[in-house]
Design a protein around this motif. Structure first.
Motif, PDB file in Angstrom:
ATOM      1  N   UNK A   1      -9.077  10.765  50.760  1.00 49.02           N
ATOM      2  CA  UNK A   1      -8.798  11.794  49.756  1.00 49.02           C
ATOM      3  C   UNK A   1      -7.752  11.210  48.798  1.00 49.02           C
ATOM      4  N   UNK A   2      -8.057  11.061  47.511  1.00 55.00           N
ATOM      5  CA  UNK A   2      -7.136  10.408  46.585  1.00 55.00           C
ATOM      6  C   UNK A   2      -6.003  11.317  46.136  1.00 55.00           C
ATOM      7  N   UNK A   3      -5.150  11.694  47.084  1.00 56.68           N
ATOM      8  CA  UNK A   3      -4.008  12.556  46.814  1.00 56.68           C
ATOM      9  C   UNK A   3      -2.964  12.233  47.874  1.00 56.68           C
ATOM     10  N   UNK A   4      -1.740  11.947  47.469  1.00 54.42           N
ATOM     11  CA  UNK A   4      -0.709  11.558  48.417  1.00 54.42           C
ATOM     12  C   UNK A   4      -0.133  12.730  49.192  1.00 54.42           C
ATOM     13  N   UNK A   5       0.694  12.421  50.177  1.00 57.12           N
ATOM     14  CA  UNK A   5       1.292  13.463  51.020  1.00 57.12           C
ATOM     15  C   UNK A   5       2.110  14.448  50.196  1.00 57.12           C
ATOM     16  N   UNK A   6       2.977  13.931  49.314  1.00 50.13           N
ATOM     17  CA  UNK A   6       3.784  14.820  48.473  1.00 50.13           C
ATOM     18  C   UNK A   6       2.917  15.631  47.536  1.00 50.13           C
ATOM     19  N   UNK A   7       1.855  15.015  47.035  1.00 51.29           N
ATOM     20  CA  UNK A   7       0.952  15.734  46.130  1.00 51.29           C
ATOM     21  C   UNK A   7       0.308  16.919  46.843  1.00 51.29           C
ATOM     22  N   UNK A   8      -0.140  16.699  48.066  1.00 54.91           N
ATOM     23  CA  UNK A   8      -0.799  17.765  48.821  1.00 54.91           C
ATOM     24  C   UNK A   8       0.141  18.931  49.065  1.00 54.91           C
ATOM     25  N   UNK A   9       1.404  18.640  49.388  1.00 50.92           N
ATOM     26  CA  UNK A   9       2.360  19.713  49.662  1.00 50.92           C
ATOM     27  C   UNK A   9       2.850  20.394  48.383  1.00 50.92           C
ATOM     28  N   UNK A  10       2.960  19.641  47.298  1.00 55.22           N
ATOM     29  CA  UNK A  10       3.471  20.202  46.050  1.00 55.22           C
ATOM     30  C   UNK A  10       2.394  20.886  45.213  1.00 55.22           C
TER      31      UNK A  10
END
Length: 369
Positions: free
Chosen positions: A74-83
């Protein structure tokens, strides 16, 4: 259903497992294609946030010499997913579409792809593919590891004190219930941010164990300082346990992804043992292409649950939201049925390196603890 020591079960299906970049984006993109590992972090952060990047099939999965599934990034980082949870859910749904297109019977939600979809609940209306968050077998594995640590790295005594950080989460609540079910510990300290959910969990555990376990709830991380064993099961993007939080000689079982401990903890507190949690051994497992940060033959328990379900011929959803103890027990039955392929807790490691619990630091037990 018959198997030999190397065969897959008759009627075995296929699966896909979803992953995403975790702490440092470049490191995990480098697992897809090595040259990406040297790219600028700030550029990757901007690109993943703003560009409509499609999910990527980053590796094939082989067990017992047979192709059984795929790993989808999934092209989305950990911080991106939470934010940006709304965008995160959209990208996870697109990755499930990709997995279904690859022919998967079951899709597993790795790391924060489970968190952002409420443990897969937002995907429950899908009928084209089964979904599981992997939390039932993760809870089973962490429970087993905790019991091994209580026996090997924590002095045998009458007052076994365990703290569960992230206790109201999907895995945390299940692990706490498993430890309480047969009074495997004497004291449980449950740590989470929501007081109402903590109090509800305490009431549930008291009913499960009949009051045999002294259970306390707190939203203060400092309260883990009296525990012999600290189990980390939070959804965070960085280390949350520092040297100031831990008792002398404490053991930490970190089952988080991204992990919530840092190797610097061991430098600052050489008396502390940190054990990698939720890792399962499947000796014939091979990833063809990229990797997920573990050597061949090992997998995270959420990945292993997805494989267990597919290889056992399961169809439809399994663990969505908070797993029940019945689902945990079911994964144990499936693992027993596929024991010839492994599916047991891996030998203990600390930040990926083997650790000998027989010589691990032991707690300094003080009077009154």
């Amino acid at each position: 259903m018959t198997t030999s020591t190397t065969d897959l079960p008759t009627g075995a299906g296929t699966f896909a497992f979803l992953v995403h970049p975790r702490a440092r984006i470049a490191d995990d993109l480098g697992r897809v294609w090595a040259p990406l590992g040297s790219g600028p972090e700030r550029l990757y952060d901007l690109a993943l946030r703003r560009l409509p990047l499609p999910p990527v099939r980053m590796a094939g999965v082989e067990v017992a010499g047979q192709r059984v599934g795929d790993v989808v990034l999934v092209p989305f980082g950990a911080k991106h997913l939470l934010e940006q949870p709304g965008e995160g859910r959209r990208r996870v749904a697109a990755a499930v579409d990709r997995a279904a297109g690859l022919g998967a019977d079951v899709v597993g939600l790795g790391a924060l792809t489970a968190t952002v979809t409420a443990g897969g609940v937002s995907l429950r209306d899908r009928t084209d593919v089964g979904v599981t968050n992997g939390n039932a077998f993760t809870a089973s594995t962490v429970d087993l590891q905790a019991r091994l640590l209580l026996g090997a790295a924590v002095d045998q005594r009458a007052d076994r004190h365990v703290a569960v950080v992230g206790a109201t989460g999907s895995v945390g609540g299940a692990v706490a219930a498993l430890l309480a079910r047969d009074a495997a510990v004497d004291r449980l300290t449950l740590v989470a941010r929501s007081r109402p959910r903590l109090e509800a969990l305490v009431t549930r555990l008291d009913a499960i164990c009949g009051g045999r376990v002294d259970t306390r709830a707190t939203d203060d991380l400092a309260e883990v300082g009296g525990a012999d064993l600290v189990i980390l099961l939070t959804a965070s993007t960085s280390a949350i346990i520092g040297p100031e939080h831990l008792a002398a000689g404490a053991v930490v079982l970190d089952a988080t992804q991204p992990r919530n401990t840092s190797p610097t903890l061991l430098e600052q507190r050489p008396d502390v043992t940190v054990v990698d949690g939720g890792v399962v051994e499947i000796p014939s497992l091979r990833l063809l292409g990229g990797n997920i940060g573990l050597p061949d033959g090992r997998a995270y328990a959420c990945f292993a649950e997805t494989a267990l379900l597919a290889l056992s011929g399961h169809r439809g959803h399994f663990s969505l939201g908070v797993p029940t103890l019945e689902q945990v027990d079911r994964t144990r039955e499936l693992a027993h049925g596929l024991a010839h392929l492994g599916f047991g807790a891996a030998p203990p490691t600390s930040f990926g390196r083997p650790v000998d619990l027989g010589t691990a630091p032991r707690p300094v037990l003080e009077a009154g603890r």
